[in-house]
Design an enzyme around this catalytic site. Structure first.
Site, PDB file in Angstrom:
ATOM      1  N   LYS A 222       2.336   2.604   2.201  1.00  0.00           N
ATOM      2  CA  LYS A 222       2.010   3.418   3.386  1.00  0.00           C
ATOM      3  C   LYS A 222       3.098   3.194   4.433  1.00  0.00           C
ATOM      4  O   LYS A 222       3.421   2.053   4.763  1.00  0.00           O
ATOM      5  CB  LYS A 222       0.688   2.960   4.020  1.00  0.00           C
ATOM      6  CG  LYS A 222      -0.597   3.465   3.370  1.00  0.00           C
ATOM      7  CD  LYS A 222      -1.798   3.038   4.227  1.00  0.00           C
ATOM      8  CE  LYS A 222      -3.105   3.590   3.704  1.00  0.00           C
ATOM      9  NZ  LYS A 222      -4.260   3.197   4.572  1.00  0.00           N
TER      10      LYS A 222
ATOM     11  N   LYS B 292       0.826  -1.217   0.000  1.00  0.00           N
ATOM     12  CA  LYS B 292       0.000   0.000   0.000  1.00  0.00           C
ATOM     13  C   LYS B 292       0.858   1.263   0.000  1.00  0.00           C
ATOM     14  O   LYS B 292       0.346   2.367   0.066  1.00  0.00           O
ATOM     15  CB  LYS B 292      -0.936   0.011   1.225  1.00  0.00           C
ATOM     16  CG  LYS B 292      -1.935  -1.121   1.255  1.00  0.00           C
ATOM     17  CD  LYS B 292      -3.030  -0.814   2.266  1.00  0.00           C
ATOM     18  CE  LYS B 292      -3.017  -1.768   3.406  1.00  0.00           C
ATOM     19  NZ  LYS B 292      -4.053  -1.479   4.419  1.00  0.00           N
TER      20      LYS B 292
HETATM   21  N1  C2G Z   1     -12.659   4.621   7.165  1.00  0.00           N
HETATM   22  C1  C2G Z   1     -13.885   5.277   7.326  1.00  0.00           C
HETATM   23  N2  C2G Z   1     -13.915   6.626   7.379  1.00  0.00           N
HETATM   24  C2  C2G Z   1     -12.772   7.352   7.281  1.00  0.00           C
HETATM   25  C3  C2G Z   1     -11.527   6.700   7.132  1.00  0.00           C
HETATM   26  C4  C2G Z   1     -11.491   5.310   7.082  1.00  0.00           C
HETATM   27  O1  C2G Z   1     -14.941   4.627   7.412  1.00  0.00           O
HETATM   28  N3  C2G Z   1     -12.860   8.711   7.335  1.00  0.00           N
HETATM   29  C5  C2G Z   1     -12.661   3.157   7.090  1.00  0.00           C
HETATM   30  C6  C2G Z   1     -12.098   2.630   5.772  1.00  0.00           C
HETATM   31  O2  C2G Z   1     -13.112   2.648   4.764  1.00  0.00           O
HETATM   32  C7  C2G Z   1     -11.693   1.207   6.162  1.00  0.00           C
HETATM   33  C8  C2G Z   1     -11.286   1.361   7.649  1.00  0.00           C
HETATM   34  O3  C2G Z   1     -11.822   2.616   8.089  1.00  0.00           O
HETATM   35  O4  C2G Z   1     -12.818   0.329   6.075  1.00  0.00           O
HETATM   36  C9  C2G Z   1      -9.785   1.367   7.823  1.00  0.00           C
HETATM   37  O5  C2G Z   1      -9.255   2.413   7.026  1.00  0.00           O
HETATM   38  P1  C2G Z   1      -7.701   2.334   6.603  1.00  0.00           P
HETATM   39  O6  C2G Z   1      -6.881   2.097   7.804  1.00  0.00           O
HETATM   40  O7  C2G Z   1      -7.423   3.504   5.699  1.00  0.00           O
HETATM   41  O8  C2G Z   1      -7.713   0.988   5.763  1.00  0.00           O
HETATM   42  P2  C2G Z   1      -7.130   0.754   4.300  1.00  0.00           P
HETATM   43  O9  C2G Z   1      -5.763   1.326   4.205  1.00  0.00           O
HETATM   44  O10 C2G Z   1      -8.182   1.186   3.369  1.00  0.00           O
HETATM   45  O11 C2G Z   1      -6.920  -0.834   4.300  1.00  0.00           O
HETATM   46  O12 C2G Z   1      -7.374  -5.222   2.709  1.00  0.00           O
HETATM   47  C10 C2G Z   1      -8.062  -4.030   2.995  1.00  0.00           C
HETATM   48  C11 C2G Z   1      -7.101  -2.976   3.457  1.00  0.00           C
HETATM   49  O13 C2G Z   1      -6.311  -3.433   4.522  1.00  0.00           O
HETATM   50  C12 C2G Z   1      -7.878  -1.723   3.879  1.00  0.00           C
END
Ligand code: C2G
Length: 133
Positions: free
Chosen positions: A47, A45
């Site tokens: 990240k 990712k």
């Molecule tokens: N999320 C949310 N609202 C936000 C930010 C994040 O609802 N303002 C949700 C995202 O949609 C996700 C969860 O919080 O369902 C975790 O977000 P992230 O840590 O950014 O996850 P991500 O990097 O999208 O990783 O295999 C799937 C990945 O691991 C998802």
């Protein structure tokens, strides 16, 4: 007991994540969070996490909605996770809408996409901090 799973990095943990975890838990009785490892985040990712996996795991385990935290080490573990943990509902924020429908085709789990919390993101937090310092 209805079992729910969701996946993510959760770094820096913020109220958008908490809103997601609260609503994910409302889908059942037991919530598993598959937390992206530092390696998965960097390799897949691009990240770089502020907090290490262990610190992010500690934070998530302190949240009342979360019952178990397991490592997410790759994109391909979702179907096996759902089967291994007897998951009934697979939850993700709707920025992933459609991306994980295959889980519903390959397992007995229902896939649910929940609306993201608007305005808050780790990127936004970092931008705001830079501006104000
Ligand atoms: N999320 C949310 N609202 C936000 C930010 C994040 O609802 N303002 C949700 C995202 O949609 C996700 C969860 O919080 O369902 C975790 O977000 P992230 O840590 O950014 O996850 P991500 O990097 O999208 O990783 O295999 C799937 C990945 O691991 C998802």
């Amino acid at each position: 007991m209805k079992r729910v799973i969701t996946y993510g990095t959760f770094d820096l943990l913020h109220y958008g994540h908490i809103n997601l975890l609260r609503r994910a838990k409302e889908q059942g009785d037991y919530l598993i969070v598959a937390l992206s490892t530092d390696e998965f985040n960097w390799n897949e990712k691009q990240k770089k996490c502020y907090f290490s996996y262990e610190k992010r795991k500690q934070l998530l385990e302190a949240i009342r909605y979360v019952d178990l935290v397991i490592p997410e080490e790759g994109w391909a573990q979702k179907v096996t996770d759902v089967k291994e943990y007897h998951v009934d509902t697979f939850v993700m924020g709707d920025d992933w809408a459609g991306e994980f429908d295959f889980v519903q085709e390959q397992t007995d789990a229902e896939v649910v996409y929940l609306a993201r919390t608007p305005e808050i993101s780790t990127t936004q937090i970092k931008k705001d901090l830079k501006l104000n310092n």
